[in-house]
Write a protein that holds these residues in place. Structure first.
Motif, PDB file in Angstrom:
ATOM      1  N   TRP A  51      69.068  42.729  92.722  1.00 16.62           N
ATOM      2  CA  TRP A  51      69.723  43.708  91.857  1.00 16.62           C
ATOM      3  C   TRP A  51      70.975  43.155  91.205  1.00 16.62           C
ATOM      4  O   TRP A  51      71.385  43.618  90.175  1.00 16.62           O
ATOM      5  CB  TRP A  51      70.016  44.995  92.597  1.00 16.62           C
ATOM      6  CG  TRP A  51      71.075  44.908  93.634  1.00 16.62           C
ATOM      7  CD1 TRP A  51      70.944  44.465  94.906  1.00 16.62           C
ATOM      8  CD2 TRP A  51      72.435  45.267  93.492  1.00 16.62           C
ATOM      9  NE1 TRP A  51      72.129  44.537  95.562  1.00 16.62           N
ATOM     10  CE2 TRP A  51      73.063  45.033  94.718  1.00 16.62           C
ATOM     11  CE3 TRP A  51      73.185  45.776  92.450  1.00 16.62           C
ATOM     12  CZ2 TRP A  51      74.407  45.278  94.917  1.00 16.62           C
ATOM     13  CZ3 TRP A  51      74.526  46.029  92.673  1.00 16.62           C
ATOM     14  CH2 TRP A  51      75.123  45.778  93.891  1.00 16.62           C
ATOM     15  N   TYR A  93      69.446  52.163  98.456  1.00 14.70           N
ATOM     16  CA  TYR A  93      68.341  51.541  97.720  1.00 14.70           C
ATOM     17  C   TYR A  93      67.020  51.609  98.479  1.00 14.70           C
ATOM     18  O   TYR A  93      65.969  51.469  97.893  1.00 14.70           O
ATOM     19  CB  TYR A  93      68.686  50.089  97.374  1.00 14.70           C
ATOM     20  CG  TYR A  93      69.512  49.958  96.113  1.00 14.70           C
ATOM     21  CD1 TYR A  93      69.033  49.254  95.023  1.00 14.70           C
ATOM     22  CD2 TYR A  93      70.772  50.541  96.003  1.00 14.70           C
ATOM     23  CE1 TYR A  93      69.771  49.119  93.859  1.00 14.70           C
ATOM     24  CE2 TYR A  93      71.522  50.420  94.855  1.00 14.70           C
ATOM     25  CZ  TYR A  93      71.016  49.713  93.781  1.00 14.70           C
ATOM     26  OH  TYR A  93      71.752  49.597  92.628  1.00 14.70           O
ATOM     27  N   PRO A 113      66.438  55.994  97.633  1.00 12.99           N
ATOM     28  CA  PRO A 113      67.374  56.386  96.578  1.00 12.99           C
ATOM     29  C   PRO A 113      67.371  57.868  96.210  1.00 12.99           C
ATOM     30  O   PRO A 113      68.337  58.352  95.632  1.00 12.99           O
ATOM     31  CB  PRO A 113      66.942  55.541  95.388  1.00 12.99           C
ATOM     32  CG  PRO A 113      65.509  55.263  95.637  1.00 12.99           C
ATOM     33  CD  PRO A 113      65.382  55.128  97.129  1.00 12.99           C
ATOM     34  N   GLU A 164      64.934  46.880  92.865  1.00 16.05           N
ATOM     35  CA  GLU A 164      66.386  46.972  92.986  1.00 16.05           C
ATOM     36  C   GLU A 164      67.044  46.776  91.629  1.00 16.05           C
ATOM     37  O   GLU A 164      68.011  47.457  91.278  1.00 16.05           O
ATOM     38  CB  GLU A 164      66.917  45.965  94.006  1.00 16.05           C
ATOM     39  CG  GLU A 164      66.546  46.304  95.425  1.00 16.05           C
ATOM     40  CD  GLU A 164      67.003  45.268  96.427  1.00 16.05           C
ATOM     41  OE1 GLU A 164      67.573  44.226  96.031  1.00 16.05           O
ATOM     42  OE2 GLU A 164      66.797  45.491  97.629  1.00 16.05           O
TER      43      GLU A 164
END
Length: 183
Positions: free
Chosen positions: A4, A120, A123, A151
């Motif tokens: 991410w 994450y 979520p 992500e």
């Protein structure tokens, strides 16, 4: 490196020397760089990287260590203290528990209150002590949790929703001596 980070939120940290596993990225609006620096320093997490000071209506950015091992300080930061009325923070924690291999977390604060806690791994989770005003947005996006880019997709969704600017390596100042003093 967690995927991410690569979506542009922290592309400047792609080199492992920044220790991204133990850093926190904070976007802030409605408060200044000096106030954020002072507030983090008061909580023993002085920022080691920061963007240019911005107008109160624009997003600024600051990066600090998650912990302070030189002080044997592993407590979390109370970001609500850094978020006065009229201010907004978006806090990205890439690796909240290195030892337990938990996924990233993100926290949105507005006017001194926690607006969203985004895990994450779950979520769209909402609970009594885990507010998540972004849950409907995340659910509606229909992101594929099994995707290798999940992500990154979730981070892009959050950034787009809040209008967070991409980071530009040329506008980030890094205090390498402060970074080194932590470890």
């Amino acid at each position: 490196m967690t995927s991410w980070i690569k979506c542009g939120v922290m592309a400047w940290m792609e080199e492992d020397r920044y220790g991204e596993d133990e850093t926190v990225l904070v976007y802030f609006k409605g408060t200044g760089l000096a106030a954020m620096t002072e507030g983090l320093s008061a909580q023993h997490r002085p920022p080691f990287a920061y963007g240019n000071d911005t107008a109160p209506s624009d997003w600024g950015v600051i990066v600090h260590h998650m912990f302070n091992p030189s002080r044997d300080d592993y407590d979390g930061i109370d970001y609500r203290k850094l978020c006065p009325r009229g201010a907004e923070l978006m806090v990205f924690v890439p690796n909240p528990s290195v030892a337990k291999a938990h996924g990233p977390k993100a926290y949105h604060y507005k006017d001194g209150r926690t607006s969203s806690c985004i895990d994450y791994e779950q979520p769209d989770h909402v609970g009594e002590y885990w507010p998540n005003k972004m849950a409907p947005l995340i659910t509606a996006a229909g992101l594929d949790h099994e995707s290798d880019t999940y992500e990154e997709q979730l981070t892009r969704l959050i950034c787009h929703h809040l209008g967070l600017p991409a980071l530009d390596r040329d506008t980030i100042t890094v205090d390498r001596d402060l970074m080194a003093s932590y470890f």
